[in-house]
Each structure stands twice: as C-alpha cells, then as structure tokens.
Design a protein around this motif. Structure first.
Motif, PDB file in Angstrom:
ATOM      1  N   ALA A 239      52.692   1.587  68.930  1.00 52.79           N
ATOM      2  CA  ALA A 239      52.852   1.906  67.515  1.00 52.79           C
ATOM      3  C   ALA A 239      51.842   1.139  66.668  1.00 52.79           C
ATOM      4  CB  ALA A 239      54.279   1.589  67.061  1.00 52.79           C
ATOM      5  N   SER A 240      51.664  -0.135  66.993  1.00 52.04           N
ATOM      6  CA  SER A 240      50.721  -0.959  66.241  1.00 52.04           C
ATOM      7  C   SER A 240      49.287  -0.465  66.406  1.00 52.04           C
ATOM      8  CB  SER A 240      50.834  -2.417  66.702  1.00 52.04           C
ATOM      9  OG  SER A 240      49.932  -3.242  65.998  1.00 52.04           O
ATOM     10  N   GLN A 241      48.945   0.001  67.604  1.00 51.78           N
ATOM     11  CA  GLN A 241      47.593   0.520  67.841  1.00 51.78           C
ATOM     12  C   GLN A 241      47.342   1.803  67.054  1.00 51.78           C
ATOM     13  OE1 GLN A 241      47.782   0.718  72.128  1.00 51.78           O
ATOM     14  NE2 GLN A 241      46.589  -1.166  72.384  1.00 51.78           N
ATOM     15  N   LEU A 242      48.358   2.657  66.950  1.00 42.48           N
ATOM     16  CA  LEU A 242      48.215   3.873  66.141  1.00 42.48           C
ATOM     17  C   LEU A 242      47.911   3.513  64.688  1.00 42.48           C
ATOM     18  CD1 LEU A 242      51.194   6.040  67.492  1.00 42.48           C
ATOM     19  CD2 LEU A 242      48.763   6.424  67.896  1.00 42.48           C
ATOM     20  N   VAL A 243      48.626   2.539  64.181  1.00 46.40           N
ATOM     21  CA  VAL A 243      48.416   2.101  62.798  1.00 46.40           C
ATOM     22  C   VAL A 243      47.038   1.471  62.649  1.00 46.40           C
ATOM     23  CG1 VAL A 243      49.250   0.567  60.981  1.00 46.40           C
ATOM     24  CG2 VAL A 243      50.893   1.799  62.414  1.00 46.40           C
ATOM     25  N   GLU A 292      57.805   9.332  73.497  1.00 46.26           N
ATOM     26  CA  GLU A 292      57.940  10.573  72.734  1.00 46.26           C
ATOM     27  C   GLU A 292      58.620  10.340  71.388  1.00 46.26           C
ATOM     28  OE1 GLU A 292      61.886  12.974  73.835  1.00 46.26           O
ATOM     29  OE2 GLU A 292      60.577  12.706  75.576  1.00 46.26           O
ATOM     30  N   ASP A 293      59.463   9.294  71.286  1.00 43.76           N
ATOM     31  CA  ASP A 293      60.092   8.987  69.998  1.00 43.76           C
ATOM     32  C   ASP A 293      59.023   8.625  68.976  1.00 43.76           C
ATOM     33  OD1 ASP A 293      62.816   9.310  70.833  1.00 43.76           O
ATOM     34  OD2 ASP A 293      62.668   7.387  71.870  1.00 43.76           O
ATOM     35  N   ILE A 294      58.065   7.812  69.388  1.00 42.36           N
ATOM     36  CA  ILE A 294      56.978   7.423  68.479  1.00 42.36           C
ATOM     37  C   ILE A 294      56.110   8.621  68.143  1.00 42.36           C
ATOM     38  CG2 ILE A 294      54.923   5.973  68.257  1.00 42.36           C
ATOM     39  CD1 ILE A 294      56.340   3.930  70.054  1.00 42.36           C
ATOM     40  N   ALA A 295      55.807   9.437  69.154  1.00 40.66           N
ATOM     41  CA  ALA A 295      54.958  10.608  68.924  1.00 40.66           C
ATOM     42  C   ALA A 295      55.612  11.589  67.953  1.00 40.66           C
ATOM     43  CB  ALA A 295      54.658  11.298  70.256  1.00 40.66           C
ATOM     44  N   LYS A 296      56.916  11.811  68.099  1.00 37.74           N
ATOM     45  CA  LYS A 296      57.631  12.751  67.237  1.00 37.74           C
ATOM     46  C   LYS A 296      57.744  12.241  65.806  1.00 37.74           C
ATOM     47  CE  LYS A 296      58.815  16.018  70.206  1.00 37.74           C
ATOM     48  NZ  LYS A 296      58.351  17.429  70.063  1.00 37.74           N
ATOM     49  N   LEU A 297      57.612  10.948  65.627  1.00 40.28           N
ATOM     50  CA  LEU A 297      57.759  10.353  64.298  1.00 40.28           C
ATOM     51  C   LEU A 297      56.422  10.099  63.604  1.00 40.28           C
ATOM     52  CD1 LEU A 297      60.516   7.750  65.210  1.00 40.28           C
ATOM     53  CD2 LEU A 297      60.816   9.674  63.637  1.00 40.28           C
ATOM     54  N   MET A 327      46.368  10.190  67.162  1.00 35.26           N
ATOM     55  CA  MET A 327      47.197  10.214  68.367  1.00 35.26           C
ATOM     56  C   MET A 327      46.356  10.465  69.625  1.00 35.26           C
ATOM     57  SD  MET A 327      50.413   9.811  67.396  1.00 35.26           S
ATOM     58  CE  MET A 327      51.379  10.507  68.730  1.00 35.26           C
ATOM     59  N   ARG A 328      45.288  11.217  69.469  1.00 34.27           N
ATOM     60  CA  ARG A 328      44.479  11.571  70.648  1.00 34.27           C
ATOM     61  C   ARG A 328      43.637  10.406  71.166  1.00 34.27           C
ATOM     62  NH1 ARG A 328      43.976  16.638  67.815  1.00 34.27           N
ATOM     63  NH2 ARG A 328      42.059  15.929  66.798  1.00 34.27           N
ATOM     64  N   VAL A 329      43.353   9.423  70.323  1.00 36.25           N
ATOM     65  CA  VAL A 329      42.450   8.349  70.757  1.00 36.25           C
ATOM     66  C   VAL A 329      43.204   7.106  71.244  1.00 36.25           C
ATOM     67  CG1 VAL A 329      40.619   9.138  69.227  1.00 36.25           C
ATOM     68  CG2 VAL A 329      42.197   7.357  68.434  1.00 36.25           C
ATOM     69  N   VAL A 330      44.528   7.115  71.157  1.00 39.05           N
ATOM     70  CA  VAL A 330      45.318   5.968  71.618  1.00 39.05           C
ATOM     71  C   VAL A 330      46.042   6.359  72.900  1.00 39.05           C
ATOM     72  CG1 VAL A 330      47.160   4.324  71.075  1.00 39.05           C
ATOM     73  CG2 VAL A 330      45.613   5.105  69.259  1.00 39.05           C
ATOM     74  N   ARG A 331      45.884   5.552  73.916  1.00 39.72           N
ATOM     75  CA  ARG A 331      46.501   5.847  75.204  1.00 39.72           C
ATOM     76  C   ARG A 331      48.013   5.661  75.129  1.00 39.72           C
ATOM     77  NH1 ARG A 331      48.213   3.311  79.732  1.00 39.72           N
ATOM     78  NH2 ARG A 331      47.785   1.260  78.837  1.00 39.72           N
ATOM     79  N   VAL A 332      48.751   6.626  75.665  1.00 43.03           N
ATOM     80  CA  VAL A 332      50.210   6.541  75.683  1.00 43.03           C
ATOM     81  C   VAL A 332      50.639   5.628  76.820  1.00 43.03           C
ATOM     82  CG1 VAL A 332      52.357   7.841  75.908  1.00 43.03           C
ATOM     83  CG2 VAL A 332      50.373   8.875  74.772  1.00 43.03           C
TER      84      VAL A 332
END
Length: 333
Positions: A239-243, A292-297, A327-332
């Motif tokens: 989550a922090s990396q997405l931000v 998926e919870d993070i992705a959906k939010l 979302m595409r550039v951060v590894r899940v």
C-alpha cells in the motif's frame, strides 16, 4: 508497554458476519443494486472513517444513508448545504432563554451517528472548515464548552459534479480527510424497473422506516474487531509503495502519465488503505487482508487524493486512469 493485537477468532468472525449480513439485507431491502456504495458505507461504518460521494442527483444517496442509520438504531441527520449556511447551523449555538435569563446550548445536527452533508461543495469555506474540524476532533466547542460527538459517528458528504455554479469546491487538504471517495453510478434499466416496482409497493413511504437489526454497541464492537484484523507487513508495504509512486511519478511511471500528476497522495492514503482493507476483509468473511482488498480499494482511496494538472483535464484523463497505471508498476506481494 504496548499490547499485542489479538486476531479475531472464528467465533467472533461468525458473529461479525451475522451483524454485517443483517445490515446488508436491510440495505438491499430499499436500495436496488449499488453494491459498491453499500460496501463503501459499511467500510466507513466499521472503520469510523468518513465517506465522500459524488454523483448526479436522484441516485438514492439520502435513502442509503438513512437506511444505514435506521438499521443500526442510530440517530440520522441531514443538512442541505447552501452558500448561506453558517458553522453554527451545523455544530450548534447558544440561544438566550428569556424565562431563565440565561443562554441555553442547542447542539447542531453534527451531534448524530450518521450525518449526511448534501452537496457539501455549496457551503462556504468557513462552514466546510467547521464541519471538517468536528469530523476530525469528534467534538464541538460552543460557548467555551466542549461537547463530545457520540460514537459511532459517520459523515457522508455528497458532491454534485454537474452543476458547479455557485459552489465552493473542497480544497485538497479537506478532501484528504475523507477515508474513501465513491462514485455512484446510474442504475441499469432492469434496476430502475425494480425501483419503480418498490415505489408502487409503498416501500419508500414515510411510514415505512427500516427496522433496526443491530445496536450501536454492536457497531462499536465491530470497529474494535476490525482494528485487530491481521494485515501482513508486506501488504502494508504494498500500500505504501502504491502511494509512493504518486509522489515520484517521473521515476516510476511512463512519461505520458507522469506529467499529468502535480501532487501525489499524503500518508493519510496509506492509513486509509490499511483501515479500509481490514474492514473489507471482514465484510468478505476473513480475519486477514489479501492483496485483492488493496487492489479493489485503490480507486476509492486515491481518486480524491491525486492532484492532476491542467493537461489531464484538457485530455479528459480521469484519476482512475492514472491509478490503474500506478497499479501496473508496483509488484503485488
């Protein structure tokens, strides 16, 4: 000395599911479709966060807020925001009582469990600030006296994106204080037919309130359990990396996307991700958070926290398009 989190056991989770299902059924009895809206409102209720809704008029936002309040046996208040609305109209004021020759405090509608601020962008900046302060501090000050706001406390603010004449758009610092922002969509033709059927059946008549299915104590217990849902450190980092990508777009995003972002999301975005993800896990019957919870939010947490430049507006690029690129550039994990 810190106390370790105690993860909810299966018995507690089953109890949570019964409460959540009861609220969901009460919601579905009057609101047709709008699953994302229902999930967002429940996430706000379970986390103690506040929700910003955006949609054109007539999509049952008021009905949804009222049904939620009635289902949990809470006090519901609605404020129609206008340019002449004063802070005292929301938080309360002191009124002179000639019989006692003294001032009597009259608490405003903010002292409720579920408060709907309809078209918040029509109120002045001063009134918006007073409301947002009450949201953050969970109290109001009237005549030097502090009055706590009852718990649970959920603010649902709405914005109309169509008519912008005579409005005072929320500043970026103010929108950041909302946990999530939900876009309420038009119903499908089939859903609209079902709405008409329910109108004909009298479901929305004034004498047909929603029957309380849980208590406010149940909601407070749910909020406590949600805070103890397990979220792996790797998911917090995700989550922090997405931000973080939104803050350094030139280093991590394609140039045509990176140049659209003026300012990225604040640390409140990461906090919102963690809170909302835990609540979503509970809503889906889990005691742990999944990627998926993070992705959906992602859209709901970031769309009101990204500040896009003029080029994005001129090219009709939405925040959702930019978030998808993030979302595409951060590894899940």
């Amino acid at each position: 000395m810190t106390t370790a989190r105690t993860q909810p056991d299966q018995r507690e989770l089953d109890s949570v599911r019964r409460i959540v299902d009861a609220i969901s059924q009460a919601f579905a009895a009057k609101i047709v479709g709008q699953r994302d809206l229902r999930e967002s409102l429940l996430i706000g209720l379970l986390t103690g966060g506040h929700i910003l809704l955006e949609s054109v008029p007539g999509l049952a936002k008021t009905t949804a807020a009222k049904v939620l309040a009635e289902a949990v046996h809470g006090r519901f208040q609605r404020v129609q925001c206008t340019p002449d609305l004063l802070p005292s109209d929301i938080i309360g004021t002191q009124i002179y009582d000639s019989a006692t020759t003294s001032f009597v405090t009259q608490l405003g509608p903010v002292h409720s469990n579920v408060l709907l601020l309809d078209e918040i962008n029509r109120s002045s900046a001063k009134t918006q600030s007073a409301m947002l302060e009450a949201m953050e501090e969970r109290q109001t000050t009237i005549g030097g006296q502090v009055y706590p706001i009852a718990e649970p406390f959920l603010v649902i603010a709405t914005q109309n994106p169509v008519d912008q004449e005579g409005t005072y758009p929320l500043s970026e610092a103010q929108t950041d204080r909302f946990l999530i922002k939900e876009i309420v969509r038009y119903p499908s033709p089939e859903e609209e037919v079902e709405v008409m059927s329910r109108i004909d059946a009298g479901i929305y008549d004034r004498g047909q309130p929603t029957r309380p299915v849980v208590s406010l104590d149940d909601v407070l217990r749910l909020q406590h359990l949600v805070r103890h849902v397990h979220m792996d450190r790797a998911l917090v980092l995700y989550a922090s990396q997405l931000v973080d990508v939104t803050r350094h777009p030139a280093q991590k995003l394609p140039k045509q996307i990176a140049r659209l972002i003026e300012y990225g999301a604040s640390p409140r975005a990461t906090i919102a991700f963690c809170k909302a993800a835990r609540a979503r896990a509970v809503l889906h019957g889990r005691t742990h958070v999944l990627p998926e919870d993070i992705a959906k939010l992602a859209h709901r947490v970031l769309r009101h926290r990204l500040i896009l430049g003029f080029e994005a507006a001129s090219a009709n690029v939405t925040p959702e398009t930019v978030i998808d690129a993030v979302m595409r550039v951060v590894r899940v994990p």
